[in-house]
Design a protein around this motif. Structure first.
Motif, PDB file in Angstrom:
ATOM      1  N   PRO A   1      18.277 -12.689 -18.230  1.00 38.47           N
ATOM      2  CA  PRO A   1      19.207 -11.883 -19.040  1.00 38.47           C
ATOM      3  C   PRO A   1      18.545 -11.189 -20.224  1.00 38.47           C
ATOM      4  CG  PRO A   1      19.640 -14.237 -19.297  1.00 38.47           C
ATOM      5  CD  PRO A   1      18.651 -14.102 -18.183  1.00 38.47           C
ATOM      6  N   ILE A   2      17.416 -11.716 -20.698  1.00 36.93           N
ATOM      7  CA  ILE A   2      16.772 -11.062 -21.839  1.00 36.93           C
ATOM      8  C   ILE A   2      16.285  -9.676 -21.406  1.00 36.93           C
ATOM      9  CG2 ILE A   2      14.294 -11.650 -21.811  1.00 36.93           C
ATOM     10  CD1 ILE A   2      14.859 -12.877 -24.653  1.00 36.93           C
ATOM     11  N   ASP A   3      16.055  -9.499 -20.101  1.00 36.20           N
ATOM     12  CA  ASP A   3      15.623  -8.199 -19.585  1.00 36.20           C
ATOM     13  C   ASP A   3      16.711  -7.128 -19.719  1.00 36.20           C
ATOM     14  OD1 ASP A   3      13.067  -8.946 -19.082  1.00 36.20           O
ATOM     15  OD2 ASP A   3      13.238  -9.066 -16.893  1.00 36.20           O
ATOM     16  N   ILE A   4      17.950  -7.542 -19.860  1.00 33.54           N
ATOM     17  CA  ILE A   4      19.013  -6.557 -20.106  1.00 33.54           C
ATOM     18  C   ILE A   4      18.732  -5.906 -21.459  1.00 33.54           C
ATOM     19  CG2 ILE A   4      21.503  -6.245 -20.478  1.00 33.54           C
ATOM     20  CD1 ILE A   4      21.917  -8.751 -18.677  1.00 33.54           C
ATOM     21  N   TYR A   5      18.440  -6.744 -22.436  1.00 32.77           N
ATOM     22  CA  TYR A   5      18.127  -6.240 -23.780  1.00 32.77           C
ATOM     23  C   TYR A   5      16.849  -5.400 -23.759  1.00 32.77           C
ATOM     24  CZ  TYR A   5      21.691  -9.329 -25.684  1.00 32.77           C
ATOM     25  OH  TYR A   5      22.881  -9.929 -25.982  1.00 32.77           O
ATOM     26  N   LEU A   6      15.871  -5.911 -23.032  1.00 33.60           N
ATOM     27  CA  LEU A   6      14.590  -5.209 -22.961  1.00 33.60           C
ATOM     28  C   LEU A   6      14.740  -3.832 -22.340  1.00 33.60           C
ATOM     29  CD1 LEU A   6      12.698  -8.143 -23.055  1.00 33.60           C
ATOM     30  CD2 LEU A   6      11.173  -6.366 -22.316  1.00 33.60           C
ATOM     31  N   SER A   7      15.620  -3.742 -21.341  1.00 34.59           N
ATOM     32  CA  SER A   7      15.795  -2.460 -20.654  1.00 34.59           C
ATOM     33  C   SER A   7      16.384  -1.403 -21.598  1.00 34.59           C
ATOM     34  CB  SER A   7      16.723  -2.621 -19.445  1.00 34.59           C
ATOM     35  OG  SER A   7      16.183  -3.566 -18.570  1.00 34.59           O
ATOM     36  N   TYR A   8      17.431  -1.805 -22.327  1.00 31.43           N
ATOM     37  CA  TYR A   8      18.023  -0.843 -23.269  1.00 31.43           C
ATOM     38  C   TYR A   8      17.020  -0.455 -24.356  1.00 31.43           C
ATOM     39  CZ  TYR A   8      22.778  -1.375 -21.400  1.00 31.43           C
ATOM     40  OH  TYR A   8      23.885  -1.350 -20.597  1.00 31.43           O
ATOM     41  N   LEU A   9      16.319  -1.454 -24.861  1.00 31.52           N
ATOM     42  CA  LEU A   9      15.398  -1.180 -25.957  1.00 31.52           C
ATOM     43  C   LEU A   9      14.251  -0.280 -25.492  1.00 31.52           C
ATOM     44  CD1 LEU A   9      14.632  -1.665 -28.862  1.00 31.52           C
ATOM     45  CD2 LEU A   9      13.668  -3.870 -28.248  1.00 31.52           C
ATOM     46  N   THR A  10      13.730  -0.554 -24.314  1.00 24.98           N
ATOM     47  CA  THR A  10      12.647   0.274 -23.768  1.00 24.98           C
ATOM     48  C   THR A  10      13.119   1.716 -23.641  1.00 24.98           C
ATOM     49  OG1 THR A  10      11.861  -1.607 -22.495  1.00 24.98           O
ATOM     50  CG2 THR A  10      11.083   0.539 -21.796  1.00 24.98           C
ATOM     51  N   ASP A  11      14.314   1.862 -23.094  1.00 25.98           N
ATOM     52  CA  ASP A  11      14.854   3.205 -22.866  1.00 25.98           C
ATOM     53  C   ASP A  11      14.993   3.968 -24.187  1.00 25.98           C
ATOM     54  OD1 ASP A  11      16.016   5.010 -20.894  1.00 25.98           O
ATOM     55  OD2 ASP A  11      17.866   4.744 -22.085  1.00 25.98           O
ATOM     56  N   THR A  12      15.486   3.286 -25.197  1.00 26.03           N
ATOM     57  CA  THR A  12      15.648   3.952 -26.496  1.00 26.03           C
ATOM     58  C   THR A  12      14.284   4.356 -27.065  1.00 26.03           C
ATOM     59  OG1 THR A  12      17.545   2.530 -26.863  1.00 26.03           O
ATOM     60  CG2 THR A  12      16.754   3.732 -28.763  1.00 26.03           C
ATOM     61  N   LEU A  13      13.299   3.455 -26.930  1.00 30.02           N
ATOM     62  CA  LEU A  13      11.956   3.767 -27.454  1.00 30.02           C
ATOM     63  C   LEU A  13      11.375   4.993 -26.748  1.00 30.02           C
ATOM     64  CD1 LEU A  13      10.308   0.244 -27.782  1.00 30.02           C
ATOM     65  CD2 LEU A  13      10.762   1.849 -29.643  1.00 30.02           C
ATOM     66  N   VAL A  14      11.587   5.070 -25.441  1.00 33.22           N
ATOM     67  CA  VAL A  14      11.079   6.217 -24.675  1.00 33.22           C
ATOM     68  C   VAL A  14      11.724   7.498 -25.208  1.00 33.22           C
ATOM     69  CG1 VAL A  14      11.094   7.324 -22.397  1.00 33.22           C
ATOM     70  CG2 VAL A  14      10.534   4.886 -22.605  1.00 33.22           C
ATOM     71  N   LYS A  15      13.030   7.422 -25.423  1.00 29.12           N
ATOM     72  CA  LYS A  15      13.741   8.614 -25.902  1.00 29.12           C
ATOM     73  C   LYS A  15      13.268   9.019 -27.297  1.00 29.12           C
ATOM     74  CE  LYS A  15      17.849   8.259 -23.086  1.00 29.12           C
ATOM     75  NZ  LYS A  15      18.900   7.259 -22.899  1.00 29.12           N
ATOM     76  N   LEU A  16      13.034   8.052 -28.150  1.00 27.23           N
ATOM     77  CA  LEU A  16      12.676   8.385 -29.533  1.00 27.23           C
ATOM     78  C   LEU A  16      11.223   8.805 -29.684  1.00 27.23           C
ATOM     79  CD1 LEU A  16      14.483   5.561 -31.584  1.00 27.23           C
ATOM     80  CD2 LEU A  16      15.187   7.939 -31.280  1.00 27.23           C
ATOM     81  N   THR A  17      10.330   8.263 -28.853  1.00 30.74           N
ATOM     82  CA  THR A  17       8.897   8.519 -29.102  1.00 30.74           C
ATOM     83  C   THR A  17       8.219   9.288 -27.979  1.00 30.74           C
ATOM     84  OG1 THR A  17       8.125   6.517 -28.024  1.00 30.74           O
ATOM     85  CG2 THR A  17       8.721   6.316 -30.349  1.00 30.74           C
ATOM     86  N   GLU A  18       8.938   9.458 -26.887  1.00 28.87           N
ATOM     87  CA  GLU A  18       8.391  10.148 -25.709  1.00 28.87           C
ATOM     88  C   GLU A  18       7.188   9.417 -25.095  1.00 28.87           C
ATOM     89  OE1 GLU A  18       7.790  14.192 -26.735  1.00 28.87           O
ATOM     90  OE2 GLU A  18       9.940  14.577 -26.934  1.00 28.87           O
ATOM     91  N   CYS A  19       7.076   8.131 -25.360  1.00 26.03           N
ATOM     92  CA  CYS A  19       6.004   7.393 -24.671  1.00 26.03           C
ATOM     93  C   CYS A  19       6.504   7.019 -23.275  1.00 26.03           C
ATOM     94  CB  CYS A  19       5.599   6.155 -25.467  1.00 26.03           C
ATOM     95  SG  CYS A  19       6.896   4.944 -25.554  1.00 26.03           S
ATOM     96  N   SER A  20       5.608   6.472 -22.452  1.00 22.06           N
ATOM     97  CA  SER A  20       6.035   6.130 -21.092  1.00 22.06           C
ATOM     98  C   SER A  20       6.806   4.805 -21.117  1.00 22.06           C
ATOM     99  CB  SER A  20       4.816   5.983 -20.181  1.00 22.06           C
ATOM    100  OG  SER A  20       4.173   4.762 -20.457  1.00 22.06           O
ATOM    101  N   PRO A  21       7.671   4.599 -20.113  1.00 23.58           N
ATOM    102  CA  PRO A  21       8.433   3.343 -20.076  1.00 23.58           C
ATOM    103  C   PRO A  21       7.510   2.115 -20.061  1.00 23.58           C
ATOM    104  CG  PRO A  21       9.314   4.880 -18.462  1.00 23.58           C
ATOM    105  CD  PRO A  21       8.076   5.512 -19.018  1.00 23.58           C
ATOM    106  N   GLN A  22       6.363   2.208 -19.355  1.00 22.79           N
ATOM    107  CA  GLN A  22       5.471   1.027 -19.322  1.00 22.79           C
ATOM    108  C   GLN A  22       4.947   0.699 -20.717  1.00 22.79           C
ATOM    109  OE1 GLN A  22       4.722   3.402 -16.706  1.00 22.79           O
ATOM    110  NE2 GLN A  22       3.248   2.372 -15.343  1.00 22.79           N
TER     111      GLN A  22
END
Ligand code: ARG
Length: 631
Positions: A34-55
């Protein structure tokens, strides 16, 4: 079977105000973690804000051990433009609001996130209750270690315990028994097909000596009454006699011939090696009566074996096959004690010097030759993907030689599927006064007596174990605590078994796990969790930091199990379970026995208890412990 799948989780999140679907991020597994649910949202937001890759974004997130539930380590985002501290401040301002977590806090090069405890509770408790026995169990599809087609269960052979017939059951056998049972439970919990094998030391010099002892001290009645004890007595007596005989005969006979017990021993071993019917019949009786006793004693630890094999059972034809395949790589070297392979001449991946002895000076097969043949026999009988030998580090070089010889035989592919799970030393076990040697039953009896004494002095401490037979209860608590002493440390650490302290309330023991499990079980008696009721009920509870802490421990359980599996080490799981017990125990004690019935609790609290009980149950099963079910 889990029923709360992606759509269900998203629907639940939507009811909690999180409208966006869960972003699909490679490397996350929201179905089991379940912690991956949080990780998924957070990763997505970081990608949107910084334009880095999801990995890159995913790789920058950590579970901090100090502050916060998740932390982004900014240098890991590899953004050249800014210094990390300034970036932390900037990102913090840009971060959109989220129901899942509060606004991030910048802390040097970290951006720290704190989960909303209410939302966490509402998401996690139904998740755990839905997953039930599978919560935290690694998904079979992620088992990259076996380098075999994923998603399918693998055949795993675990060889462990393997005591020697007629001899003491020592601390190393005990460590092997407990670690082996853990490895078997771990793989089995994940859905693999596990065969538990006990490779008895039922061949060789000590069996020759035992047979010599039998003709002097053996009693059929005593063997029937208590085979392991009687064989140990016979062995101890003949061993002493043989030692005093050796001490008295200072001079060796000039013709080099053996005499007395030594000659009998040799004759017995040769008779067994040649499968002489008389020798075999006696040995079969020893072996079968020992196995019967062992089966009952292991059952006290909830351990069973699918197969009792033994050094004696190795196929004669396979032994010849080994020697034929190795051909002139085997040479007779008197100074090295018999027929050997010299690794400085025949270099292998594991060994480039030293030698392996396959037969002694008299031409009798060695432990090593039998183990090589046994590996081949097993690979044909069981077609396993992996075979673990759970044996102490004292035999490290034995296993290196075993794997090296297989390589020389052109069996590297087989050798690669074999793994020696080695462990360090054991101390602290001793027989009671007046008993000549230690058996597994003696060790378990000592544990049971320690707990029985506690029970007699403080019966109140045991009141939550309703409806249990006292002796059986003390036995189970004793074995759980004994096993926990092993499981709580790393394999490479030395272990001092400490039976007098197995019930010490000041320490983290197996009993504290069972106590907590039982106390919660009492509270949950007759309770039926109603999911709709849960969603409607009040969740103020989680404003209390003590309850929020429990949620944090619960959500991290799958991560802990994963790391335990990667290292084949039980200690991370136990550390986790002890942390869980500590976080819930004092709340239970504070509530007191008066509240120990379901009716006084609100539904959220009951769900929390149910989830704690589930994680305790899953964690204990994973490492080979059995929680005591109250009646
Ligand atoms: N019986 C042996 C001992 O007590 C352990 C056997 C280990 N297994 C093996 N395949 N060699 O030392």
């Amino acid at each position: 079977m889990a029923t709360l799948l992606r759509e269900g989780i998203e629907a639940l999140l939507a009811r909690l105000g999180v409208e966006d679907p869960i972003p699909d991020i490679e490397g996350t597994d929201i179905q089991s973690n379940p912690i991956d649910i949080y990780l998924s949202y957070l990763t997505d937001t970081l990608v949107k804000l910084t334009e880095c890759s999801p990995q890159v974004a995913h790789g920058s997130i950590q579970w901090p051990s100090d502050l916060g539930d998740l932390a982004v380590i900014l240098p890991r985002l590899r953004l050249q433009t800014q210094n990390p501290k300034a970036l932390a401040v900037e990102l913090k301002q840009k971060f959109p609001g989220s129901h899942l977590m509060g606004h991030p806090v910048d802390d040097g090069i970290h951006l720290r996130f704190f989960f909303s405890a209410q939302i966490l509770g509402r998401l996690l408790l139904p998740y755990i209750i839905d997953r039930g026995r599978s919560y935290g169990i690694p998904n079979i599809a992620n088992h990259t270690d076996l380098e075999l087609p994923k998603t399918e269960p693998k055949k795993i052979l675990v060889e462990f315990s393997s005591p020697n017939l007629g001899k003491e059951f020592d601390g190393l056998h005990l460590r092997s028994t407990i670690i082996g049972a853990y490895i078997a439970s771990l793989y089995e919990s994940m859905g693999h097909e596990v065969t538990r094998m006990n490779f008895l030391g039922d061949w060789g010099q000590h069996i020759g000596l035992l047979a010599a002892g039998w003709s002097r001290f053996g009693s059929e009645d005593a063997l029937t009454a208590d085979p392991l004890r009687h064989l140990l007595e016979v062995y101890t007596q003949i061993d002493e006699l043989s030692k005093s005989e050796q001490a008295n005969s200072q001079e060796l006979p000039s013709d080099g011939q053996l005499s007395g017990i030594a000659a009998e021993l040799e004759a017995n071993v040769t008779a067994l090696d040649n499968a002489d019917p008389g020798a075999m019949a006696l040995w079969t009786r020893f072996r079968e009566s020992s196995i019967k006793s062992y089966t009952d004693i292991y059952a006290r630890m909830d351990i069973r074996f699918d197969e009792y094999s033994g050094e004696s059972e190795v196929n004669h034809a396979t032994i010849s096959e080994v020697e034929t395949t190795l051909g002139d790589k085997i040479v007779f070297d008197e100074t090295k004690g018999g027929w050997i392979i010299d690794f400085s001449v025949h270099e292998t991946r594991v060994l480039k010097n030293g030698h392996a002895k396959l037969r002694n000076l008299r031409g009798l097969t060695t432990y090593l030759l039998r183990d090589i043949a046994a590996a081949l026999d097993r690979s044909r009988k069981h077609t396993f993907h992996k075979l673990f030998y759970v044996v102490s580090a004292r035999q490290d070089s034995h296993f290196q030689q075993l794997f090296a010889v297989l390589e020389l035989m052109g069996q590297s592919e087989l050798a690669d599927r074999l793994q020696h799970l080695s462990f360090s030393t054991a101390r602290g076990l001793a027989p009671e006064e007046g008993i000549s040697g230690l058996l597994l039953s003696d060790i378990l009896d000592q544990c049971r007596t320690t707990v029985s004494n506690l029970q007699a002095n403080k019966p109140d401490r045991f009141s939550h174990y309703q409806g249990q037979d006292v002796l059986t209860l003390c036995d189970k608590l004793g074995t759980t605590s004994l096993m926990t002493q092993e499981l709580a440390i790393r394999r490479k650490d030395d272990l001092i078994f400490d039976i007098p302290n197995i019930g010490n309330v000041e320490e983290e023991t197996g009993m504290s796990l069972q106590d907590c499990f039982a106390k919660i079980s009492v509270r949950l008696q007759g309770v039926i969790i109603d999911q709709e009721g849960l969603e409607k009920s009040d969740d103020d509870l989680f404003e209390d930091e003590r309850y929020a802490e429990i949620l944090r421990v619960l959500i991290q359980f799958p991560v802990t199990v994963k790391s335990s599996f990667e290292k084949l080490d039980s200690s991370p799981i136990l550390t986790h379970l002890f942390r869980l017990v500590a976080s819930v125990d004092y709340l239970l004690d504070e509530e007191g026995e008066s509240e120990a019935s379901g009716s006084n609790h609100n539904i959220v609290k009951l769900c929390l208890y149910q989830a704690v009980r589930q994680v305790l149950e899953n964690g204990m099963h994973l490492i080979g412990l059995t929680p005591i079910e109250i009646a």
